[in-house]
Structure formats: structure tokens, C-alpha cells
Design an enzyme around this catalytic site. Sequence first.
Site, PDB file in Angstrom:
ATOM      1  N   ARG A  20       0.808  -1.047   0.089  1.00 15.40           N
ATOM      2  CA  ARG A  20      -0.048   0.002  -0.164  1.00 15.40           C
ATOM      3  C   ARG A  20       0.880   1.379   0.125  1.00 15.40           C
ATOM      4  NH1 ARG A  20      -0.753   4.480   2.917  1.00 15.40           N
ATOM      5  NH2 ARG A  20      -0.480   3.650   4.763  1.00 15.40           N
ATOM      6  N   ASP A  21       1.400   1.527   0.834  1.00 17.34           N
ATOM      7  CA  ASP A  21       2.411   2.732   1.000  1.00 17.34           C
ATOM      8  C   ASP A  21       3.374   2.804   0.175  1.00 17.34           C
ATOM      9  OD1 ASP A  21       2.828   5.327   2.258  1.00 17.34           O
ATOM     10  OD2 ASP A  21       4.005   4.404   3.830  1.00 17.34           O
ATOM     11  N   HIS A 209       6.170   4.786  12.601  1.00 16.48           N
ATOM     12  CA  HIS A 209       6.234   4.673  10.951  1.00 16.48           C
ATOM     13  C   HIS A 209       7.170   5.754  10.585  1.00 16.48           C
ATOM     14  CE1 HIS A 209       3.967   3.965   7.075  1.00 16.48           C
ATOM     15  NE2 HIS A 209       4.565   4.943   6.687  1.00 16.48           N
ATOM     16  N   HIS A 211      10.127   7.388   7.805  1.00 12.79           N
ATOM     17  CA  HIS A 211      10.609   7.610   6.475  1.00 12.79           C
ATOM     18  C   HIS A 211      12.121   7.857   6.776  1.00 12.79           C
ATOM     19  CE1 HIS A 211       6.802   8.075   4.008  1.00 12.79           C
ATOM     20  NE2 HIS A 211       6.661   7.326   5.158  1.00 12.79           N
ATOM     21  N   CYS A 242       4.921   9.731  -0.040  1.00 13.21           N
ATOM     22  CA  CYS A 242       3.625  10.282   0.167  1.00 13.21           C
ATOM     23  C   CYS A 242       3.209  11.123  -0.946  1.00 13.21           C
ATOM     24  CB  CYS A 242       3.774  11.078   1.469  1.00 13.21           C
ATOM     25  SG  CYS A 242       1.981  11.785   1.840  1.00 13.21           S
ATOM     26  N   ASN A 251      10.281   4.469   2.813  1.00 12.66           N
ATOM     27  CA  ASN A 251       9.981   4.082   4.013  1.00 12.66           C
ATOM     28  C   ASN A 251      11.086   3.263   4.660  1.00 12.66           C
ATOM     29  OD1 ASN A 251       6.948   4.209   4.705  1.00 12.66           O
ATOM     30  ND2 ASN A 251       6.922   3.598   2.393  1.00 12.66           N
TER      31      ASN A 251
END
Length: 301
Positions: A20-21, A209, A211, A242, A251
Amino acid sequence: MPYPEEGLPHQVTIYEVGPRDGLQNESAIVPVEVKAEFIDRLADAGHKVIEATSFVHPKWVPQLADAGELLGRLHRRPGVRYPVLVPNERGLDRALDLGVDEIAVFASATETFAAKNLNRSLESQFEMFEPVVARALDNGIKVRAYVSMCFGDPWEGPTPIGQVVAVGERLLGLGCYQLSLGDTIGVGTPGHVTALIDAFRRPERLAVHFHDTYGQALANTLAALRAGVTTVDASTGGIGGCPYAESATGNLATEDLVWMLRGLGIETGLDLGKLVSTSTWLAELLGRPSPSRVVQALSKG
């Protein structure tokens, strides 16, 4: 050989966000069959939670327009969770129709990002989340919450800790089982991480989470573990970003995280060799090398 450190958890759950991300920011559309194989490879490597996709409107994230088809193609393995991101009630309706049993909602810790990402104010974003969370819980669906820009915002600068805690506590109060604190643009540092987690006073309800924009993701993760957090979001191969914040780079790479945790004697249940093989396979399909340092090192033998 592992060298355990006193005070760290014996086991860490890696919440895999690559499908997903990781893929949402790709410019070229990744075929749905590739996404399905990616997820199956991640499950084969030992992942127990894999965020599969998002029900965001295709206009905003075209890469995830195939969410429904992807879920229909998944080879669901016993004991593996496949949560999806749900931005609003329309997205929840789709999730309910497809039998999803776990979702995540995505909030902002800053006014500007709430406007850019959600078309809402910092306060009015909760008007969107409240019915989603309530209906999901009524239907027996677990709800996780993300909070973005927890450490800094490209438009507003450093994010006040009290502001992050206020947003996060409201989400937990709605019934979300876990709160993932997002360093969306990667500006956090270990001391800031410790201070933010300590401000919540309940690390068992938190995930992190990170980055890796400034190379701080692993250091920040270690700080979070020392503060009591035991769930870490990561993306196999370090892919992602993003679409609403250009300064957000990849990430934290799952392989880099596993390498560090293995050295500390912390169990993850993941097969590092299979993860590296998966990232190498995906990098070839995406047409560029994996940004993960561990993938780069191990794929060369």
C-alpha cells in the site's frame, strides 16, 4: 551472532506496508497480478500482517484503483492479516462489501496537511473518522489509526508534541486498537521520538512509521523500542513515499529493520533471504534498484 540489549522487547511485530504505502507513489501502474504475487511472497517470508491496499478514490491515488480486484485475487493464508486503508465512509462501504475484517484510518497532526490530504481542518477531520470507526466496530472490524506529520510538517515546521498527543488520544478514544505515529517527511531524531512516546504514557498502544529521508529511520526505531514500542511499520525494499508531500522519501526498509533486530536478538518471524529475493524481484519489475542497504549488500552475495 546476536548481542541482546537489556530493556528491549524479545519480539517485534513488523507491520508491512509495502503493497500500500510502498506502491502508492509509483508513477507507472503496477499490474494487479504483480501486486498479488508481491503480497503472497511477503506472506511466504513470514509476515503476519500485510497492509494490502487502500480504498482511496482513484483520482487521488491511481496506483491503487484496482483495490477491489486485488483483494479478490489474494491467496489468503491462515494466521495472516490483510488490513486495508479506508479514508471515509464510501471506502468503508467497499470494505464491508468485500468482507474486509481490519481497516486503518489516516489522520493528520497538522492543520496544513489535513487541508492538503483530507480537505479538512485539524478539527473537522474527526467528523470524517467518527462514523467510519463506529460503523467498523459495529461490524466487528478492527480499526488502526495512522497520524501523519508527527515530527514535522514541510509547511508548518516542527510539530508540537502536545498537538500530536491530542490528535492521537482522540483516535484511540474512538476505539482504534493501535496508533501509528508517522514521521512522514523523515525529520525526526531519537530524542524527539522518545519524548513523543513518553508523552503518550502507553507505548503498548503505539506503533511507529518512519521515513528515511535524513537516514534516521533505524536510529529512531531503536529509540522507540527502548521506549516500549513493539510494533514497527516497514516497507519491503524501502519503497514508498507520500503523494501529498514531495519531501517524503522511502519508508524504512523491512530488510534493514530485520538485520538490526536480528543483531539485537529480537524475534520477528521473518526470513531475511526471502525478503531480499522479493525485493530484488520487485526492483527488476519497477526498473530501479532497491534503496535498502541490506538488499543491496546481500543481493551481491
